[in-house]
Design a protein around this motif. Structure first.
Motif, PDB file in Angstrom:
ATOM      1  N   GLU A  18       0.820  -1.210   0.000  1.00  0.00           N
ATOM      2  CA  GLU A  18       0.000   0.000   0.000  1.00  0.00           C
ATOM      3  C   GLU A  18       0.857   1.265   0.000  1.00  0.00           C
ATOM      4  O   GLU A  18       0.436   2.289  -0.531  1.00  0.00           O
ATOM      5  CB  GLU A  18      -0.935   0.000   1.211  1.00  0.00           C
ATOM      6  N   GLU A  21       1.669   2.516  -3.440  1.00  0.00           N
ATOM      7  CA  GLU A  21       0.458   3.026  -4.094  1.00  0.00           C
ATOM      8  C   GLU A  21       0.094   4.412  -3.565  1.00  0.00           C
ATOM      9  O   GLU A  21      -0.369   5.274  -4.307  1.00  0.00           O
ATOM     10  CB  GLU A  21      -0.710   2.058  -3.895  1.00  0.00           C
ATOM     11  N   ARG A  22       0.288   4.638  -2.271  1.00  0.00           N
ATOM     12  CA  ARG A  22       0.001   5.951  -1.690  1.00  0.00           C
ATOM     13  C   ARG A  22       0.961   7.001  -2.245  1.00  0.00           C
ATOM     14  O   ARG A  22       0.566   8.126  -2.524  1.00  0.00           O
ATOM     15  CB  ARG A  22       0.111   5.901  -0.163  1.00  0.00           C
TER      16      ARG A  22
END
Length: 187
Positions: A18, A21-22
């Motif tokens: 994640e 992706e952030r």
């Protein structure tokens, strides 16, 4: 996830997935219009990037500590040979370098944020500071800079720095090349 929930390898892997992706989403949001519109937002983003970088350094150190514990306890093997020590040593050195670079990156982001601390946006029709108005005339630019500096820093450099260094800096072409960092430990 809070500190009291059980942590599994899958949770850790998911969080790492994640993270990139952030960052991708952040890059997309800051790329073009509307993007950032206030210096205060840039200041906040830089501060958060600094903290993230420092935490990435900690993550690298913690992964290194995990690998060291597992190797020392004899719980690691190697798919192609019997001895995992050389591969873990390479990972150890790379993680040490990554931790150093992440800490340096965090410090660089922190310096950029600090530089932006006094910066603010001017609204449409707002008065420009005197230094900007005077700077339009190249002959008055230096005088405007001196006057502006006097407001922020009323003491002379000689009063603040008692004994300036008299040595001449070494020109870049005469400096020795950077050295490869030594491994933190050898196995």
């Amino acid at each position: 996830m809070n500190d009291h929930e059980p942590r599994t390898n899958e949770d850790i892997e998911r969080l790492a997935g994640e993270l990139h992706e952030r960052v991708r989403a952040l890059n997309h949001l800051t790329q073009d219009s509307p993007g950032l519109s206030e210096p205060a937002a840039a200041y906040t983003v830089l501060g958060n990037l600094a903290q993230t970088s420092f935490r990435l350094a900690q993550t690298a150190e913690q992964i290194d500590a995990f690998l060291t514990r597992e190797l020392d306890a004899g719980r690691l093997g190697h798919d192609r040979s019997g001895d995992p020590t050389p591969a873990v040593t390479v990972a150890h050195n790379a993680l040490g370098w990554a931790a150093e670079q992440a800490a340096d990156l965090g410090d660089t982001f922190r310096r950029a944020a600090s530089a932006l601390a006094p910066i603010h946006a001017l609204g449409v029709g707002a008065e420009q500071p005197v230094a900007q108005e005077v700077a339009e005339n190249p002959g008055d630019r230096e005088a405007a800079q001196v006057e502006s500096a006097k407001k922020d820093f009323p003491s002379s450099i000689g009063d603040v720095l008692p004994n300036p260094c008299t040595t001449d800096p070494v020109p870049p072409e005469l400096r020795p090349p950077p050295q490869v960092p030594h491994p933190r430990r050898e196995r």
